[in-house]
Design a protein around this motif. Structure first.
Motif, mmCIF file in Angstrom:
data_model
loop_
_atom_site.group_PDB
_atom_site.id
_atom_site.type_symbol
_atom_site.label_atom_id
_atom_site.label_comp_id
_atom_site.label_asym_id
_atom_site.label_seq_id
_atom_site.Cartn_x
_atom_site.Cartn_y
_atom_site.Cartn_z
ATOM 1 N N ASP A 6 0.870 -1.169 0.000
ATOM 2 C CA ASP A 6 0.000 0.000 0.000
ATOM 3 C C ASP A 6 0.914 1.229 0.000
ATOM 4 N N LYS A 7 0.393 2.369 -0.347
ATOM 5 C CA LYS A 7 1.212 3.562 -0.534
ATOM 6 C C LYS A 7 1.995 4.017 0.703
ATOM 7 N N PRO A 8 1.409 4.019 1.906
ATOM 8 C CA PRO A 8 2.163 4.554 3.051
ATOM 9 C C PRO A 8 3.499 3.842 3.326
ATOM 10 N N LEU A 9 3.578 2.541 3.078
ATOM 11 C CA LEU A 9 4.820 1.789 3.333
ATOM 12 C C LEU A 9 5.484 1.320 2.045
ATOM 13 N N ALA A 10 5.154 1.975 0.936
ATOM 14 C CA ALA A 10 5.622 1.537 -0.377
ATOM 15 C C ALA A 10 7.141 1.545 -0.491
ATOM 16 N N ASP A 11 7.809 2.595 -0.017
ATOM 17 C CA ASP A 11 9.272 2.658 -0.159
ATOM 18 C C ASP A 11 9.938 1.453 0.484
ATOM 19 N N LEU A 12 9.567 1.157 1.703
ATOM 20 C CA LEU A 12 10.146 0.021 2.417
ATOM 21 C C LEU A 12 9.790 -1.292 1.721
ATOM 22 N N GLY A 13 8.545 -1.462 1.348
ATOM 23 C CA GLY A 13 8.108 -2.686 0.690
ATOM 24 C C GLY A 13 8.797 -2.921 -0.642
ATOM 25 N N LEU A 14 8.923 -1.882 -1.444
ATOM 26 C CA LEU A 14 9.556 -2.029 -2.760
ATOM 27 C C LEU A 14 11.057 -2.276 -2.630
ATOM 28 N N ARG A 15 11.714 -1.626 -1.667
ATOM 29 C CA ARG A 15 13.144 -1.901 -1.435
ATOM 30 C C ARG A 15 13.350 -3.344 -0.988
ATOM 31 N N THR A 16 12.469 -3.838 -0.150
ATOM 32 C CA THR A 16 12.565 -5.224 0.323
ATOM 33 C C THR A 16 12.336 -6.195 -0.821
ATOM 34 N N ALA A 17 11.310 -5.951 -1.620
ATOM 35 C CA ALA A 17 10.999 -6.831 -2.755
ATOM 36 C C ALA A 17 12.119 -6.816 -3.792
ATOM 37 N N ALA A 18 12.773 -5.691 -3.961
ATOM 38 C CA ALA A 18 13.847 -5.576 -4.953
ATOM 39 C C ALA A 18 15.014 -6.505 -4.638
ATOM 40 N N ARG A 19 15.184 -6.878 -3.385
ATOM 41 C CA ARG A 19 16.283 -7.770 -2.975
ATOM 42 C C ARG A 19 15.884 -9.243 -3.022
#
Length: 81
Positions: A6-19
């Motif tokens: 979801d948008k509020p935690l997107a930065d953290l979620g996308l950085r985690t998924a990228a790894r």
């Protein structure tokens, strides 16, 4: 791993998924407003897209809530919602 984002935690979620080499992302709620630039399968919940009146960028596949439920039971899940 299936990542609910979801948008509020997107930065953290996308950085985690990228790894994660096996990442699959599902954009939910206001997350459907995002356009992640990752080379992984990305889905968006249709109903959330419709409610917000947005068009999905190329490469993001709409899924139903029923599809989401099936994926939740079939995968390990991390939620960033």
């Amino acid at each position: 791993m299936l990542y609910l984002i979801d948008k509020p935690l997107a930065d953290l979620g996308l950085r985690t998924a990228a790894r994660d080499d096996n990442a699959r992302i599902v954009l939910i709620q206001d997350g459907v407003l995002l356009d992640p630039n990752l080379d992984v399968p990305i889905y968006a919940v249709e109903r959330d897209v419709d409610v917000r009146g947005v068009d999905l960028p190329d490469g993001i596949e709409p899924i139903t809530y029923e599809d989401l439920i099936e994926r939740l039971f079939a995968n390990e899940v991390k939620t960033f919602a």
